[in-house]
Design a protein around this motif. Sequence first.
Motif, PDB file in Angstrom:
ATOM      1  N   VAL A  77      39.186  33.401  39.854  1.00  0.00           N
ATOM      2  CA  VAL A  77      39.083  33.219  38.412  1.00  0.00           C
ATOM      3  C   VAL A  77      37.976  34.131  37.892  1.00  0.00           C
ATOM      4  O   VAL A  77      37.021  34.437  38.607  1.00  0.00           O
ATOM      5  CB  VAL A  77      38.752  31.758  38.029  1.00  0.00           C
ATOM      6  N   GLU A  78      38.142  34.571  36.649  1.00  0.00           N
ATOM      7  CA  GLU A  78      37.084  35.332  35.996  1.00  0.00           C
ATOM      8  C   GLU A  78      36.361  34.410  35.022  1.00  0.00           C
ATOM      9  O   GLU A  78      36.992  33.725  34.226  1.00  0.00           O
ATOM     10  CB  GLU A  78      37.661  36.540  35.237  1.00  0.00           C
ATOM     11  N   ALA A  79      35.038  34.383  35.117  1.00  0.00           N
ATOM     12  CA  ALA A  79      34.227  33.580  34.198  1.00  0.00           C
ATOM     13  C   ALA A  79      34.016  34.373  32.913  1.00  0.00           C
ATOM     14  O   ALA A  79      33.607  35.530  32.954  1.00  0.00           O
ATOM     15  CB  ALA A  79      32.883  33.258  34.842  1.00  0.00           C
ATOM     16  N   LEU A 108      35.231  47.260  39.555  1.00  0.00           N
ATOM     17  CA  LEU A 108      35.025  48.131  38.392  1.00  0.00           C
ATOM     18  C   LEU A 108      35.941  47.666  37.271  1.00  0.00           C
ATOM     19  O   LEU A 108      37.168  47.760  37.373  1.00  0.00           O
ATOM     20  CB  LEU A 108      35.355  49.575  38.751  1.00  0.00           C
ATOM     21  N   ASP A 109      35.325  47.157  36.211  1.00  0.00           N
ATOM     22  CA  ASP A 109      36.060  46.579  35.085  1.00  0.00           C
ATOM     23  C   ASP A 109      36.446  47.666  34.088  1.00  0.00           C
ATOM     24  O   ASP A 109      35.813  48.717  34.039  1.00  0.00           O
ATOM     25  CB  ASP A 109      35.140  45.562  34.398  1.00  0.00           C
ATOM     26  N   ASP A 110      37.478  47.402  33.311  1.00  0.00           N
ATOM     27  CA  ASP A 110      37.905  48.311  32.233  1.00  0.00           C
ATOM     28  C   ASP A 110      38.061  49.732  32.754  1.00  0.00           C
ATOM     29  O   ASP A 110      37.697  50.706  32.092  1.00  0.00           O
ATOM     30  CB  ASP A 110      36.885  48.303  31.086  1.00  0.00           C
ATOM     31  N   ALA A 151      45.674  44.255  37.279  1.00  0.00           N
ATOM     32  CA  ALA A 151      46.131  44.640  35.938  1.00  0.00           C
ATOM     33  C   ALA A 151      45.738  43.539  34.971  1.00  0.00           C
ATOM     34  O   ALA A 151      46.099  42.379  35.156  1.00  0.00           O
ATOM     35  CB  ALA A 151      47.634  44.862  35.931  1.00  0.00           C
ATOM     36  N   GLU A 152      44.980  43.909  33.958  1.00  0.00           N
ATOM     37  CA  GLU A 152      44.540  42.949  32.937  1.00  0.00           C
ATOM     38  C   GLU A 152      45.543  42.906  31.789  1.00  0.00           C
ATOM     39  O   GLU A 152      46.242  43.883  31.539  1.00  0.00           O
ATOM     40  CB  GLU A 152      43.227  43.432  32.309  1.00  0.00           C
ATOM     41  N   GLY A 153      45.538  41.800  31.085  1.00  0.00           N
ATOM     42  CA  GLY A 153      46.282  41.733  29.819  1.00  0.00           C
ATOM     43  C   GLY A 153      47.787  41.690  29.988  1.00  0.00           C
ATOM     44  O   GLY A 153      48.521  42.201  29.144  1.00  0.00           O
TER      45      GLY A 153
HETATM   46 MG    MG Z   1      35.762  41.399  33.228  1.00  0.00          MG
END
Ligand code: MG
Length: 287
Positions: free
Chosen positions: A58-60, A179-181, A236-238
């Motif tokens: 999970v991401e906080a 590494l985010d974004d 993959a986000e979003g």
């Molecule tokens: Mg993040």
Amino acid sequence: QAKRQGRNTWQWYRGRKAESVKHSVAMRHDLHTALIEGHFELHYQPLVDAMSSRMRSVEALVRWRHPTLGLIAPGDFIPLAEQTGQIIPLGRWVLLQACREIATLNEQSDRVLSVAVNISSLQFCRDGFLDEVKYALKATGLPPERLELEVTESVLLDGTDPIIELMQTLVTMGVRVALDDFGTGFSSLSYLCDLPTHKVKLDRRFVQKALKNRRMAAIVQGVITMAHHMDMQVVAEGIETRAQQEDLTRRHCDLLQGYLFARPMPLEELKRLPDYLPAILAANKIE
Ligand code: MG
Ligand code: C2E
Ligand code: MG
Ligand code: MG
């Protein structure tokens, strides 16, 4: 006429500006109070294994429960907290709270969730961050392997060598770095050579554009292939639609995160959430 219009525009802008300055002074004071009185809370969003649709971690994501304005999203106060330096105590609280809540959740159930915590580059690059991480792990009993730190490319703007050393120390302890974004910053690809990261997170703008744009699809595929050759996982986000889920799964993306599976939710809801999160169930809930 044009002059008058221009003047009106200017006055309107000045009014707005004065208002927003006042607003931010008040916000700054409110942030201070919120830190002392504990008005922040963490919501958690699952990351699911693309093949099995099972929750892996999970991401906080921090939220501010403001006494008069209600729940405020991080985009509306993290930048201010970074400007004023309040991100340091706030970030310390987030790290400790996330480790504590997920360590407890793992103890109380047969779950072995990992937690990903967003770390501002100001916080990451500051002396003493390593001690904060060690303290959070020791105080909560969360195994280092269950903690992942999400940093953005901007950490690299702050003198690369000490940062690489810090990342290596963290990795030696067992903590993971993501590494985010990924791809939205300004760094060159070559820095990936030296960074001991475990994961790249493809920004949702990339993910969402890939379906409609051949070139973006090529970039997404290229990043996934490159990351795998470097023994990194790709998130993959979003992910909001079945089409995106299928596209990214077909491209061998490892983990998926998005409203299609689950939105960020309070801890109490996470406790009741099943591990198996087939998109089909959540899809009905999307408006
Ligand atoms: Mg993040
Ligand atoms: P991020 O780390 O890239 O987090 C992902 C953001 O995308 C979250 O927004 C999440 O709610 C949102 N999201 C997830 N799935 C979907 C989807 O399917 N569609 C859309 N449209 N959005 C989705 P949130 O919670 O508003 O956080 C925004 C950013 O604020 C985060 O981006 C992160 O950069 C920052 N942030 C959040 N919590 C913290 C924190 O504790 N510390 C620091 N330093 N930054 C934080
Ligand atoms: Mg992200
Ligand atoms: Mg993002």
